[in-house]
Design an enzyme around this catalytic site. Sequence first.
Site, PDB file in Angstrom:
ATOM      1  N   HIS A  89       0.833  -1.194   0.000  1.00 37.02           N
ATOM      2  CA  HIS A  89       0.000   0.000   0.000  1.00 37.02           C
ATOM      3  C   HIS A  89       0.866   1.242   0.000  1.00 37.02           C
ATOM      4  CE1 HIS A  89       0.843  -0.903   4.234  1.00 37.02           C
ATOM      5  NE2 HIS A  89       0.784   0.402   4.447  1.00 37.02           N
ATOM      6  N   CYS A  91       1.745   4.009  11.686  1.00 39.44           N
ATOM      7  CA  CYS A  91       2.703   3.492  10.712  1.00 39.44           C
ATOM      8  C   CYS A  91       3.005   4.594   9.704  1.00 39.44           C
ATOM      9  CB  CYS A  91       2.170   2.234  10.020  1.00 39.44           C
ATOM     10  SG  CYS A  91       0.745   2.523   8.954  1.00 39.44           S
TER      11      CYS A  91
END
Length: 706
Positions: A65, A218
């Site tokens: 991603h 993250c």
Amino acid sequence: MSELITADLVDLDLSAETKEAAARSLAERMVRAGRVTDLDGFLADVAAREAQMPTGLDGGIGIPHCRSAHVAEATLAFGRSGRGIDFGAPDGPADLIFLIAAPAGADDDHLTILSSLARRLMDGEFTGALRAEGDAARAAALVRGEDVPPAEDVPPAEDVPPAEEAASAGEATSAEEAASAEEAASAEEAAPAEEVAAPDADEAPTPPPFKIVAVTSCPTGIAHTYMAAESLQKAAESEGVELAVETQGSAGFGRLDPAVIAAADAVVFAHDVEVRDKARFAGKPTVDVGVKAAINRPGELIAEARDKAARGEASAPVAAGAPMDRGGELGDGYATRLRKWLMTGVSYMVPFVAAGGLLIALAFAIGGYEINEAKSVADHFVWTEVASWAALLFQIGGVAFGFLVPVLAGYIAYGMADRPGLVPGFVGGAIALTINAGFLGGLIAGLIAGAVVMAIQRVRVPAPLRGIMPVVVIPLISSAVVGFLMFLVVGKPVASLQSALTDWLGGLSGANAIILGAVLGLMMCFDLGGPLNKVAYTFAVGGLANPNEGSLKVMAAVMAAGMVPPLAMALATTVRGRLFTKAERENGKAAWVLGASFITEGAIPFAAADPLRVIPSAMAGGAVTGALSMVFGCTLRAPHGGVFVIPLIGQPLLYLVAIAAGTAVTTGLVVLLKGARGTVSADGGPAGPAEATTGADADRKVPVAA
């Protein structure tokens, strides 16, 4: 808002064998759907995110991603692999692959949907349904979170034969009888339950549940952030723990209620980027780990939080939460922590070095080496003169390069003491420049600043003063102490040492220069971008602050040696491809560009797979190149750039000869050592270290062709 995923974005028979091929196959579907505007640009962003941290998760899931300017709208593609694809998960290949694409300015609605998907990936029923689904449209609906009725595998009711109708009726009757029996049993159990006596007054009350607050985050804030939160929530429920999670992701940043934080017994930080407003959690037992730890072992983190609370531990010193310490273990020794602190400073310094140094080098290329004597462009600039533009580039580069020592010192202190270390670190670094202590002065100033702040933070202060400590007290006291030490105690001796080092570099010649070049080449190639590599590189860059003939030769030798490992691996995969796995041969294609650009890390995939053969070979070639660069008298004023700054190098043709010689040495040794193994794996490459040739596995190997 368009649907996040449609049937066109689902591939239930994904045939790709590598994670790069899988990402390309799914991204091509996004391009055809009009969701991605530039395939190669988007895949480059996906690869950059993958390089930060592998996106494979336990349970056979891969979630590549990224956020990208090449994404028209947030979208998702799903692929199911029959063979499995390695995404770096500890438990093996992934068969469910989700390619998540978010635009650079994604809206909250789309990101909320993506975060919901990330949480559902922790649900075994959801992933099981995806593995069993045979229809792309139904699989897309499952991913969107829609209720999908079970597939119709039986004939319609009107076509059921009489015998089957009777059987069905019998099953229904049995079910009704079973339900009646259960109701009767419940009624019988209810009466005694009402007669249970109240507990004695002396019986101890039930203790309140253990309370934890957690923060997950993250780098992209799309997937791992929310998966970690979901994993912690499930583990907390099973342990009877009350857990409140703050997800600092792309779908918004909802702060935890201060009252919830105050009532918490412990804190869990699961993050790969800086926790925002970390001071809110000060004074509580804290577990500080990377985001993947919360996904893979949430129960252990909760148990660790309980243990710390039981021992009465308060928050660890701020240095334990500093950026370079998050991946470390609690038992790290001082030497390990020191390395991390220094690497923090170097990692923040390198962009300033690259930008400033390359601008200065470009100015020299355009205006000649006398451009450093030009007047300030603020006072004199002629738009039509090349010399004025060269002077502009030189002076911009000089300003950027001037930040080198303060940034190094500031972020060493930041690595030790987090944000409070920045002010005294930058002040100490600026003083190092003022007294001509240079690079060494910056190193020492950063360490002193971090140590002073850590000492101040250990002092117990009254509660009313805690609010002004990080804003007023710590910057004031630490800056005064660091300034005193740098100006009056350690500054002058360090400045003298720096001057002696500069003079030594300027006088390098003959055997001394050759030996230094070989040693620097060995250091550049030993850990391929790791701490020892950075020590050699920083040593060379430090010499550019006060350049002379010797320091320019050192910079040339360091860059030449750093280019050798990836170039050699690329050449080896080209001339003897059968000695390498298919993945390594693909990496070899990229290594040509990485090596030519002076990115030594391009050889890491090869060293990780076969360190005992690759690393010694790389070191031998690096030593040869470093020594030859010194012998040829090559010089370099740019701290980076690879072959793209060859025109700025003294003795450019001989410089290329030195690089070619080292590349040939490394290539020859790698081919020789790998060829001596005598086995290949099933895909046509050699057996890696993980593939033993003993026992049952030995039968799967075939001899290498002579």
